[in-house]
Design a protein around this motif. Structure first.
Motif, PDB file in Angstrom:
ATOM      1  N   LEU A 149       5.318  15.969   1.576  1.00 15.61           N
ATOM      2  CA  LEU A 149       4.871  14.708   0.648  1.00 15.61           C
ATOM      3  C   LEU A 149       3.595  14.887   0.253  1.00 15.61           C
ATOM      4  CD1 LEU A 149       6.372  11.903   2.682  1.00 15.61           C
ATOM      5  CD2 LEU A 149       7.650  13.206   0.976  1.00 15.61           C
ATOM      6  N   LYS A 150       2.701  15.881   0.617  1.00 15.03           N
ATOM      7  CA  LYS A 150       1.389  15.828  -0.074  1.00 15.03           C
ATOM      8  C   LYS A 150       0.787  14.786   0.319  1.00 15.03           C
ATOM      9  CE  LYS A 150       2.795  19.473  -3.413  1.00 15.03           C
ATOM     10  NZ  LYS A 150       2.522  20.553  -2.303  1.00 15.03           N
ATOM     11  N   ILE A 151       0.674  14.200   1.320  1.00 13.50           N
ATOM     12  CA  ILE A 151       0.019  12.994   1.808  1.00 13.50           C
ATOM     13  C   ILE A 151      -1.599  13.004   1.495  1.00 13.50           C
ATOM     14  CG2 ILE A 151      -0.465  11.125   3.551  1.00 13.50           C
ATOM     15  CD1 ILE A 151       1.736  12.441   5.083  1.00 13.50           C
ATOM     16  N   GLN A 152      -1.994  11.981   0.748  1.00 14.33           N
ATOM     17  CA  GLN A 152      -3.434  11.775   0.373  1.00 14.33           C
ATOM     18  C   GLN A 152      -4.167  10.990   1.492  1.00 14.33           C
ATOM     19  OE1 GLN A 152      -4.522  13.437  -2.252  1.00 14.33           O
ATOM     20  NE2 GLN A 152      -2.451  14.311  -2.023  1.00 14.33           N
ATOM     21  N   PRO A 153      -5.523  10.837   1.328  1.00 13.59           N
ATOM     22  CA  PRO A 153      -6.022  10.035   2.567  1.00 13.59           C
ATOM     23  C   PRO A 153      -5.750   8.526   2.394  1.00 13.59           C
ATOM     24  CG  PRO A 153      -7.634  11.858   1.618  1.00 13.59           C
ATOM     25  CD  PRO A 153      -6.367  11.904   0.738  1.00 13.59           C
ATOM     26  N   LEU A 154      -5.805   8.145   1.374  1.00 15.29           N
ATOM     27  CA  LEU A 154      -5.581   6.796   1.018  1.00 15.29           C
ATOM     28  C   LEU A 154      -4.132   6.314   1.459  1.00 15.29           C
ATOM     29  CD1 LEU A 154      -6.306   3.826   0.119  1.00 15.29           C
ATOM     30  CD2 LEU A 154      -5.537   4.271  -2.230  1.00 15.29           C
ATOM     31  N   GLU A 155      -3.350   7.114   1.230  1.00  9.19           N
ATOM     32  CA  GLU A 155      -1.795   6.934   1.729  1.00  9.19           C
ATOM     33  C   GLU A 155      -1.792   7.321   3.255  1.00  9.19           C
ATOM     34  OE1 GLU A 155       1.468   8.636  -1.063  1.00  9.19           O
ATOM     35  OE2 GLU A 155       0.031  10.371  -0.648  1.00  9.19           O
ATOM     36  N   ARG A 156      -2.456   7.886   3.793  1.00  6.35           N
ATOM     37  CA  ARG A 156      -2.467   7.845   5.328  1.00  6.35           C
ATOM     38  C   ARG A 156      -2.827   6.846   6.104  1.00  6.35           C
ATOM     39  NH1 ARG A 156      -1.590  12.597   8.044  1.00  6.35           N
ATOM     40  NH2 ARG A 156      -1.665  13.975   6.170  1.00  6.35           N
ATOM     41  N   ALA A 157      -4.064   6.251   5.322  1.00  2.00           N
ATOM     42  CA  ALA A 157      -4.719   5.239   5.906  1.00  2.00           C
ATOM     43  C   ALA A 157      -3.939   3.857   5.881  1.00  2.00           C
ATOM     44  CB  ALA A 157      -6.334   4.874   4.980  1.00  2.00           C
ATOM     45  N   VAL A 158      -3.205   3.751   4.830  1.00  2.00           N
ATOM     46  CA  VAL A 158      -2.415   2.404   4.481  1.00  2.00           C
ATOM     47  C   VAL A 158      -1.188   2.543   5.492  1.00  2.00           C
ATOM     48  CG1 VAL A 158      -3.384   1.842   2.479  1.00  2.00           C
ATOM     49  CG2 VAL A 158      -1.420   3.212   2.424  1.00  2.00           C
ATOM     50  N   HIS A 159      -0.579   3.811   5.639  1.00  2.00           N
ATOM     51  CA  HIS A 159       0.833   4.135   6.309  1.00  2.00           C
ATOM     52  C   HIS A 159       0.528   3.777   7.797  1.00  2.00           C
ATOM     53  CE1 HIS A 159       2.612   5.187   2.795  1.00  2.00           C
ATOM     54  NE2 HIS A 159       2.535   6.716   2.843  1.00  2.00           N
ATOM     55  N   ILE A 160      -0.717   4.182   8.342  1.00  3.54           N
ATOM     56  CA  ILE A 160      -1.361   4.110   9.667  1.00  3.54           C
ATOM     57  C   ILE A 160      -1.507   2.548   9.856  1.00  3.54           C
ATOM     58  CG2 ILE A 160      -3.203   4.292  11.538  1.00  3.54           C
ATOM     59  CD1 ILE A 160      -3.686   6.947  10.056  1.00  3.54           C
ATOM     60  N   VAL A 161      -1.917   1.829   9.027  1.00  4.20           N
ATOM     61  CA  VAL A 161      -2.259   0.358   9.215  1.00  4.20           C
ATOM     62  C   VAL A 161      -0.517  -0.240   9.338  1.00  4.20           C
ATOM     63  CG1 VAL A 161      -3.042  -1.885   8.137  1.00  4.20           C
ATOM     64  CG2 VAL A 161      -4.342   0.247   8.182  1.00  4.20           C
ATOM     65  N   PHE A 162       0.152   0.062   8.226  1.00  2.00           N
ATOM     66  CA  PHE A 162       1.491  -0.647   8.426  1.00  2.00           C
ATOM     67  C   PHE A 162       2.185  -0.047   9.630  1.00  2.00           C
ATOM     68  CE2 PHE A 162       4.866  -1.499   4.838  1.00  2.00           C
ATOM     69  CZ  PHE A 162       5.459  -2.412   5.906  1.00  2.00           C
ATOM     70  N   ALA A 163       2.164   1.027  10.060  1.00  2.00           N
ATOM     71  CA  ALA A 163       2.624   1.332  11.285  1.00  2.00           C
ATOM     72  C   ALA A 163       2.269   0.699  12.622  1.00  2.00           C
ATOM     73  CB  ALA A 163       2.608   2.992  11.574  1.00  2.00           C
ATOM     74  N   LEU A 164       0.997   0.336  12.640  1.00  2.00           N
ATOM     75  CA  LEU A 164       0.465  -0.459  13.676  1.00  2.00           C
ATOM     76  C   LEU A 164       1.159  -1.919  13.478  1.00  2.00           C
ATOM     77  CD1 LEU A 164      -3.254   0.572  13.807  1.00  2.00           C
ATOM     78  CD2 LEU A 164      -1.521   1.125  15.192  1.00  2.00           C
ATOM     79  N   PHE A 165       0.972  -2.369  12.240  1.00  2.00           N
ATOM     80  CA  PHE A 165       1.903  -3.695  12.315  1.00  2.00           C
ATOM     81  C   PHE A 165       3.285  -3.710  12.782  1.00  2.00           C
ATOM     82  CE2 PHE A 165      -1.241  -5.229   8.833  1.00  2.00           C
ATOM     83  CZ  PHE A 165      -1.781  -6.401   9.329  1.00  2.00           C
ATOM     84  N   LEU A 166       3.833  -2.743  12.333  1.00  2.00           N
ATOM     85  CA  LEU A 166       5.483  -2.598  12.708  1.00  2.00           C
ATOM     86  C   LEU A 166       5.679  -2.511  14.214  1.00  2.00           C
ATOM     87  CD1 LEU A 166       6.866  -0.583   9.745  1.00  2.00           C
ATOM     88  CD2 LEU A 166       7.266  -2.797  10.319  1.00  2.00           C
ATOM     89  N   THR A 167       4.724  -1.583  14.820  1.00  2.00           N
ATOM     90  CA  THR A 167       4.912  -1.376  16.266  1.00  2.00           C
ATOM     91  C   THR A 167       4.399  -2.518  17.062  1.00  2.00           C
ATOM     92  OG1 THR A 167       4.017   0.762  15.865  1.00  2.00           O
ATOM     93  CG2 THR A 167       3.904   0.001  18.182  1.00  2.00           C
ATOM     94  N   PHE A 168       3.606  -3.651  16.480  1.00  2.00           N
ATOM     95  CA  PHE A 168       3.148  -4.690  17.133  1.00  2.00           C
ATOM     96  C   PHE A 168       4.192  -5.739  17.120  1.00  2.00           C
ATOM     97  CE2 PHE A 168       1.225  -9.054  17.054  1.00  2.00           C
ATOM     98  CZ  PHE A 168       0.799  -9.105  18.493  1.00  2.00           C
TER      99      PHE A 168
END
Length: 208
Positions: free
Chosen positions: A135-154
């Motif tokens: 998907l050619k992930i950009q740094p901003l995308e990776r950052a917001v996806h990590i935060v979203f994944a942490l929200f979902l996991t919690f």
């Protein structure tokens, strides 16, 4: 606005099957009534509150990045990303609504729906966006996806714990109601029935 009744029954049945603690048979402490126990989760509610404000930022960042890299993506990934963005947006609105309703109002079917949407749909989608390098992930995308994944996991973990408490509260409340009804309308004692039957039998025989 609430879930359709057939769906509510299915989610309620699913919750009782998965989250009921078979070892708990009553209130944890003497005099602790199930009616007075608050089982809504404050950490879960705080997570949902911040999630509501974070989601528009995640959506805007992802759409901007998709627009910038769209020309260099293959047709296959263009279709996948557009479809994911549409589905993830719809799912997130429904998911957050069910989370608020289920947690604040202690509604088991709504919270069970929130938990299933988080675990089976939204979390796999975010992990796909986070780890698929095609998907050619950009740094901003990776950052917001990590935060979203942490929200979902919690939220998956917190909702699981809260659901267990809610289902056990309902089970305890049901047992207490049965006990109260038994006290109001006691069943005749077995031995008392035996004495009455013996008295009737002896009266029928009469004096020898």
């Amino acid at each position: 606005m609430s879930l359709p009744e057939p769906l509510r029954r299915r989610l309620g049945s699913f919750s009782r099957t998965v989250f009921t603690d078979g070892h708990r048979t009553g209130p944890q402490y003497p005099g602790d009534r199930a009616d007075n126990e608050i089982v809504s989760s404050l950490p879960l509610q705080m997570s949902l509150y911040f999630n509501v404000y974070f989601f528009p930022f995640w959506w805007l960042s992802t759409v901007v990045m998709l627009h910038l890299k769209y020309p260099v993506l293959s047709d296959y990934y263009k279709f996948i990303l557009v479809t994911i963005m549409i589905l993830a947006s719809l799912i997130e609105v429904i998911r957050l609504y069910l989370g608020y309703m289920g947690n604040l109002q202690e509604k088991v079917p709504e919270l069970a729906g929130f938990w299933l949407l988080s675990l089976l749909l939204q979390l796999p989608v975010i992990l796909f966006l986070l780890f698929n390098e095609g998907l050619k992930i950009q740094p901003l995308e990776r950052a917001v996806h990590i935060v979203f994944a942490l929200f979902l996991t919690f939220q998956v973990i917190a909702a699981f714990v809260t659901l267990k408490r809610m289902v056990n509260k309902l089970a305890t409340h049901f047992r207490l109601n049965e006990f109260d009804q038994l006290e109001e309308h006691p069943v005749p004692d077995f031995y008392s029935l035996g004495k009455e039957e013996r008295a009737v039998s002896m009266a029928g025989r009469g004096p020898c």
